[in-house]
Write a protein that holds these residues in place. Structure first.
Motif, PDB file in Angstrom:
ATOM      1  N   ASN A 135       0.830  -1.208   0.061  1.00 15.20           N
ATOM      2  CA  ASN A 135      -0.030   0.046   0.092  1.00 15.20           C
ATOM      3  C   ASN A 135       0.999   1.443  -0.034  1.00 15.20           C
ATOM      4  OD1 ASN A 135      -0.848  -0.634   3.527  1.00 15.20           O
ATOM      5  ND2 ASN A 135       0.578   1.049   2.929  1.00 15.20           N
ATOM      6  N   SER A 159      -2.122   0.737  -6.294  1.00 18.13           N
ATOM      7  CA  SER A 159      -3.579   0.453  -6.187  1.00 18.13           C
ATOM      8  C   SER A 159      -4.262   0.297  -5.020  1.00 18.13           C
ATOM      9  CB  SER A 159      -3.816  -0.840  -6.953  1.00 18.13           C
ATOM     10  OG  SER A 159      -3.344  -1.932  -6.514  1.00 18.13           O
ATOM     11  N   THR A 160      -3.433   0.331  -3.845  1.00 22.79           N
ATOM     12  CA  THR A 160      -3.949   0.464  -2.444  1.00 22.79           C
ATOM     13  C   THR A 160      -3.441   1.671  -1.976  1.00 22.79           C
ATOM     14  OG1 THR A 160      -4.272  -1.886  -2.253  1.00 22.79           O
ATOM     15  CG2 THR A 160      -4.078  -0.592  -0.225  1.00 22.79           C
ATOM     16  N   LYS A 162      -3.093   3.959   1.807  1.00 20.66           N
ATOM     17  CA  LYS A 162      -3.432   4.032   3.341  1.00 20.66           C
ATOM     18  C   LYS A 162      -3.177   5.464   3.804  1.00 20.66           C
ATOM     19  CE  LYS A 162      -1.181   2.613   7.069  1.00 20.66           C
ATOM     20  NZ  LYS A 162      -0.158   2.010   8.204  1.00 20.66           N
ATOM     21  N   ARG A 181     -12.679   8.959  -4.240  1.00 20.99           N
ATOM     22  CA  ARG A 181     -13.504   7.998  -4.742  1.00 20.99           C
ATOM     23  C   ARG A 181     -14.293   8.520  -5.714  1.00 20.99           C
ATOM     24  NH1 ARG A 181     -11.846   3.781  -3.977  1.00 20.99           N
ATOM     25  NH2 ARG A 181     -12.079   2.561  -2.247  1.00 20.99           N
ATOM     26  N   ALA A 186     -14.052   1.511  -5.921  1.00 25.36           N
ATOM     27  CA  ALA A 186     -13.284   0.432  -5.030  1.00 25.36           C
ATOM     28  C   ALA A 186     -12.677  -0.486  -5.875  1.00 25.36           C
ATOM     29  CB  ALA A 186     -14.032   0.106  -4.083  1.00 25.36           C
ATOM     30  N   LYS A 187     -13.105  -0.785  -6.909  1.00 26.50           N
ATOM     31  CA  LYS A 187     -12.433  -1.858  -7.937  1.00 26.50           C
ATOM     32  C   LYS A 187     -11.606  -1.622  -8.633  1.00 26.50           C
ATOM     33  CE  LYS A 187     -15.195  -0.796 -12.080  1.00 26.50           C
ATOM     34  NZ  LYS A 187     -14.007  -0.503 -12.591  1.00 26.50           N
ATOM     35  N   THR A 190      -8.109   0.619  -3.778  1.00 25.77           N
ATOM     36  CA  THR A 190      -8.357   0.168  -2.359  1.00 25.77           C
ATOM     37  C   THR A 190      -7.922   1.047  -1.306  1.00 25.77           C
ATOM     38  OG1 THR A 190      -8.250  -2.110  -3.011  1.00 25.77           O
ATOM     39  CG2 THR A 190      -8.089  -1.567  -0.721  1.00 25.77           C
ATOM     40  N   ARG A 192      -7.423   2.300   2.609  1.00 23.88           N
ATOM     41  CA  ARG A 192      -7.145   1.912   3.769  1.00 23.88           C
ATOM     42  C   ARG A 192      -7.054   3.200   4.679  1.00 23.88           C
ATOM     43  NH1 ARG A 192      -2.696  -2.833   3.410  1.00 23.88           N
ATOM     44  NH2 ARG A 192      -3.705  -4.479   2.814  1.00 23.88           N
ATOM     45  N   ASP A 215     -16.353   3.356   1.082  1.00 20.11           N
ATOM     46  CA  ASP A 215     -16.079   2.147   0.630  1.00 20.11           C
ATOM     47  C   ASP A 215     -14.695   1.625   0.814  1.00 20.11           C
ATOM     48  OD1 ASP A 215     -16.497  -0.483  -0.321  1.00 20.11           O
ATOM     49  OD2 ASP A 215     -16.751   0.122  -2.536  1.00 20.11           O
ATOM     50  N   HIS A 217     -11.555  -0.377   2.693  1.00 19.81           N
ATOM     51  CA  HIS A 217     -11.038  -1.741   3.016  1.00 19.81           C
ATOM     52  C   HIS A 217     -10.963  -2.036   4.420  1.00 19.81           C
ATOM     53  CE1 HIS A 217      -7.982  -4.708   3.995  1.00 19.81           C
ATOM     54  NE2 HIS A 217      -8.398  -5.428   3.015  1.00 19.81           N
TER      55      HIS A 217
END
Length: 359
Positions: A135, A159-160, A162, A181, A186-187, A190, A192, A215, A217
Motif C-alpha cells: 500500500n 492500487s492500494t 493507506k 472515490r 473501489a474496484k 483500495t 485503507r 467504501d 477496505h
C-alpha cells in the motif's frame, strides 16, 4: 572464537515531515548491530533496533545502556548459533521489555547464518523473481499536502492507498477520501485508513459511519489500545472492517495473544516485527490468526533499509495476497543503499544496486 556483537546509532533524517496522530517526526534513531566471528573472516551479520518514539515499549531513556548490557552478555557467553538454538538464545539473552533489541539480534544472527549476504530467507522475493504488493502511505499533513501525496502515490502505480486520519480536521480528511472515490471506484483503488487510536469512545461509531461512505477496505486501530470491550464491540458492529495494530504491542505470552484475538475477533491484525519482538513472535501471531480465521498483513515500523529488507524477506515466505506496508525505504535522505526498489506499487529486490553499509 565465539560470536561477537557491536552496535552504533544511525540518525535517520526524514525527507519531509511525517505526521501521525501522535505528532510529527523529522528524524529517528536506529541502532545498527554487527555480528562477527574471527574464525569466519568477511562474514558480517547486520541487524537493526529501532524503537518507535511514543509507541515501542522500549522507547525508554536508558535504551542505550540496556542495549549495551545485552550486548555485553552476548559477548561473554561463547555463543555459536544454529537454526535449532536461535530461539533459545533470543529467549535467554533479551528481556521481553526490549522487543526491538530481540528483533535486531535475531535479524543479525539470521544474516550471519546465511553467510552475511543480507539474504535471510531464500524465496521468490529475495531471489529477485517476484515483488511484494504494497500500500502507498499518505502521511498526515495539510489538506493540500495530503492531496499532493495521493497524486504522487497514484503516479507510482499503487492500487492500494493507506491514509493517516485523526490529526487534521475530520471533515477535511473525509473530503480527501471523497476526492479519491470520485475519480476511482473501489474496484480500481483500495483505500485503507489508520487512526492510530485517535477516536474517542463517544465519537467512534459516528466517525466510522461517516468513513464507511467511501467504501474502505479497513481502519487500523480506531481507538486507543487496551479498551478490549470497546474494541470487541467496534469489531462486531463497525461498517468499516477493523484492524488491530497498537493493540498487539507488549503481549509476548502465547496464551495471552490467543486470548486477546479470541475475545476481540478482529477482521484483521497488522504485524510490526520491531514492536512485537521479532520474527518468532510474529510467527506466533500469524499462527493464531490463521486458526481464528483472522486475516493479517505485515508493516515496517520506520526502519532503515537494513530492517526493511529483513521484514520484506520474512513477509515473502507467506505469499500473503493482501498489500503489505513496506514503504519505509523511501522516507529518508540518509538511508543505506540497497538492492530494493518500488516498481508499480511493488517492492522489488535486486533492482537498485548493491548494499552500502559503512560499518
Amino acid at each position: 572464537m565465539p560470536l561477537q556483537i557491536v552496535f552504533k546509532p544511525h540518525l535517520l533524517q526524514f525527507k519531509t515531515e511525517a505526521g501521525t496522530s501522535r505528532g510529527v517526526l523529522t528524524q529517528k534513531t536506529s541502532w545498527i548491530l554487527k555480528i562477527t566471528d574471527s574464525e569466519q573472516p568477511g562474514v558480517v551479520g547486520y541487524g537493526e533496533c529501532g524503537p518507535l518514539p511514543g509507541l515501542s515499549i522500549d522507547d525508554i531513556p536508558d535504551f542505550k545502556e540496556q542495549l549495551t548490557s545485552v550486548c555485553e552478555l552476548f559477548n561473554s557467553l561463547d555463543l555459536e548459533v544454529y537454526p535449532f538454538n536461535l530461539a533459545i538464545i533470543l529467549e535467554q539473552l533479551v528481556p521481553e521489555h526490549l522487543p526491538s533489541v530481540r528483533f535486531g539480534i535475531e535479524m543479525a544472527l539470521l544474516d550471519f547464518m546465511s553467510g552475511g549476504r543480507r539474504v535471510l530467507y531464500k524465496n521468490p522475493f529475495s531471489c529477485a523473481e517476484k515483488g511484494i504488493l504494497m500500500n502507498g502511505l499518505i502521511w498526515m499533513g495539510s489538506y493540500e499536502n495530503m492531496l499532493e501525496q495521493v497524486e504522487h502515490k497514484l503516479a507510482q502505480g499503487f492500487s492500494t492507498l493507506k491514509m493517516k486520519v485523526g490529526a487534521i480536521d475530520f471533515e477535511k480528511e473525509l473530503r480527501i477520501l471523497e476526492s479519491i472515490r470520485e475519480r476511482f471506484p473501489a474496484k480500481d483503488i483500495t483505500l485503507r485508513v489508520d487512526a492510530n487510536g485517535a477516536f474517542h469512545a463517544d465519537e467512534a461509531d459516528e466517525k466510522l459511519k461517516s468513513l464507511a461512505v467511501y467504501d474502505l477496505h479497513s481502519i487500523e486501530q480506531p481507538v486507543k489500545a487496551g479498551q478490549h470491550e470497546l474494541m470487541s464491540q467496534l469489531c462486531a458492529t463497525s461498517p468499516v472492517p477493523v484492524a488491530l495494530d497498537e493493540e498487539l504491542i507488549g503481549i509476548f505470552d502465547y496464551r495471552k495473544k490467543f486470548a486477546l484475538l479470541k475475545k476481540i475477533q478482529p477482521p484483521f491484525i497488522i504485524l510490526k516485527p520491531t514492536l512485537l519482538g521479532g520474527f518468532q513472535h510474529t510467527m506466533e501471531w500469524i499462527e493464531i490468526a490463521n486458526r481464528l480465521k483472522i486475516s493479517w498483513w505485515i508493516t515496517s515500523a520506520l526502519e532503515s533499509n537494513i530492517g526493511l529488507n529483513a521484514i520484506a524477506q520474512f513477509t515473502a515466505n507467506y505469499n500473503n495476497p493482501l498489500p503489505q506496508g513496506l514503504g519505509t525505504g523511501q522516507l529518508y535522505t540518509n538511508n543505506f543503499t540497497s538492492p530494493m526498489a518500488i516498481v508499480d506499487g511493488e517492492l522489488i529486490y535486486g533492482q537498485a544496486g548493491e548494499w552500502g553499509i559503512n560499518y
